[in-house]
Design an enzyme around this catalytic site. Structure first.
Site, PDB file in Angstrom:
ATOM      1  N   GLY B  90      11.080  21.793 -64.016  1.00  0.00           N
ATOM      2  CA  GLY B  90      12.128  21.809 -62.998  1.00  0.00           C
ATOM      3  C   GLY B  90      12.060  20.491 -62.270  1.00  0.00           C
ATOM      4  N   SER B 122       6.734  20.051 -68.819  1.00  0.00           N
ATOM      5  CA  SER B 122       7.581  19.123 -68.061  1.00  0.00           C
ATOM      6  C   SER B 122       6.988  18.845 -66.665  1.00  0.00           C
ATOM      7  CB  SER B 122       8.998  19.696 -68.008  1.00  0.00           C
ATOM      8  OG  SER B 122       9.919  18.741 -67.587  1.00  0.00           O
ATOM      9  N   ALA B 123       7.622  19.254 -65.587  1.00  0.00           N
ATOM     10  CA  ALA B 123       7.070  19.024 -64.243  1.00  0.00           C
ATOM     11  C   ALA B 123       5.648  19.581 -64.123  1.00  0.00           C
ATOM     12  CB  ALA B 123       7.971  19.650 -63.189  1.00  0.00           C
ATOM     13  N   HIS B 159       9.468  14.517 -71.599  1.00  0.00           N
ATOM     14  CA  HIS B 159      10.791  14.311 -72.228  1.00  0.00           C
ATOM     15  C   HIS B 159      10.987  12.842 -72.579  1.00  0.00           C
ATOM     16  CE1 HIS B 159      12.144  18.355 -70.900  1.00  0.00           C
ATOM     17  NE2 HIS B 159      11.546  18.080 -69.776  1.00  0.00           N
ATOM     18  N   GLU B 194       9.711  15.315 -76.656  1.00  0.00           N
ATOM     19  CA  GLU B 194       9.929  16.766 -76.692  1.00  0.00           C
ATOM     20  C   GLU B 194       9.376  17.361 -77.975  1.00  0.00           C
ATOM     21  OE1 GLU B 194      14.111  17.298 -75.960  1.00  0.00           O
ATOM     22  OE2 GLU B 194      13.877  16.884 -73.826  1.00  0.00           O
TER      23      GLU B 194
END
Lengths: 233, 233
Positions: B90, B122-123, B159, B194
């Site tokens: 997020g 991700s985050a 990413h 990714e």
């Protein structure tokens, strides 16, 4: 009366630095023989001297000289004395960091409110909004605040990119990121595509360039704003 | 002994949430019946409950239950008691902001150093590095610091995207942004594409997935790291 050009980018594809906007700059800075350049955003970590040289070469084409703010002993006084100011792009976090460190943010706001003609490109445009919260840049330094000049009543997302329907990349689109922003913040955001700029004269804000711009308001569907029209919000 | 999975993304194109990595997670979390989920990054501003439900559905496929950290009165205690922890993606600024606000960053570091199995996507992977300075996210909130968990000796750019040689867009590429970062910072950065993830077991860090990863060190040319090999830095 405020007199600003707030541009998405310094350079459009296939053209030289500031080339696409030089004729507008020639009118905008008609009363300024020397432009004060703020190189704090230093793209790619370029030195202040080298960055200023790039700006100098571009403005030479319209007969204006350029002096870097770092060449002055007192940057606040340099801003107060300037007859035209240009803040170039690069990293917005570092730009804002240096504006605070050199304690010039308030002074810059004061002279721009009073009418010193200003050009911002990319990061230099982000700081015209209320906060720098819609920058695309990496947080490579920690500035004391995200609050910026607040010269226009919305924030800028420079280099605005439309979602690519064919992309297989799962990272957030620009539109998704701006929607996330509006979960936490109320200020509207203008997505300025490359080649677009705002002409600000007092309270009048007009979109320029050949493209429309995408305007994001909290809890509303984004809308496309026509070019060569005043932006009424 | 540290036991982490640090993944670039939760979802690869054309596949369900966490689907590409479920078999690895089944082994990674073999001793955890319930996973503590940290939904603070709330992508698209989704509620903690809704986000936790997404994680719950995915982990159900490998027979694990999920509980959101917001469902506990004492988030610190929830972390101390957890037998497995997952931080979803997020917005990294909001994630880090909430980790500080809820005063759980140190506790999280402590239990992960001691060996509670962890998944970040991700985050949730960005925070495994020394700082969050290589996030791609917008600075939609102002966290008290950019310092994060420091579980691995470099930062993560999730990413990771290679420069597109056909692009006419003038915004900085990911590589340029990371180079700018290295003008101001010394910590190395791993660009994780990714579908790639790191398997961390104590001091041993192995790249997993089918792709190579791009490793950026200050003042050096970036290099590609092979997959299924230990990363020696």
């Amino acid at each position: 009366m405020k007199k600003l050009i707030v541009a998405s980018t310094s350079t459009v594809h296939g053209s030289g630095y500031l080339e696409y906007i030089l004729s507008a700059l020639s009118i905008h800075f008609e009363k300024a023989t020397t432009i004060l350049f703020i190189p704090y955003a230093r793209p790619g970590g370029i030195s202040y001297d080298d960055y200023t040289e790039i700006a100098r070469k571009a403005f030479k084409k319209i007969g204006r000289d350029v002096k870097g703010i770092h060449e002055f002993k007192n940057p606040k006084q340099a801003i107060l004395n300037a007859t035209g100011i240009f803040t170039g792009g690069g990293n917005t976090f570092e730009l804002v960091n240096q504006l605070y460190k050199n304690d010039v943010l308030e002074t810059l706001k004061e002279v721009l409110d009073k009418g010193t003609p200003y050009l911002g490109t990319s990061a230099g445009s982000n700081i015209c909004g209320e906060t720098m919260m819609n920058t695309n840049d990496m947080p490579i330094v920690y500035p004391p605040s995200f609050k910026t000049l607040g010269l226009i009543p919305f924030n800028i997302n420079a280099h605005y990119l439309d979602p690519n329907p064919n992309s297989k990349h799962m990272g957030e689109t620009r539109e998704t990121r701006i929607k996330e922003y509006h979960v936490f913040n109320a200020t509207s955001v203008l997505g300025l595509r490359e080649g677009s700029w705002l002409e600000v004269k007092g309270k009048e804000i007009t979109l320029k360039g050949s493209l429309t711009a995408r305007f994001f308001q909290k809890d509303k569907h984004p809308i496309e704003l026509d070019t060569n029209k005043e932006i009424i919000i």
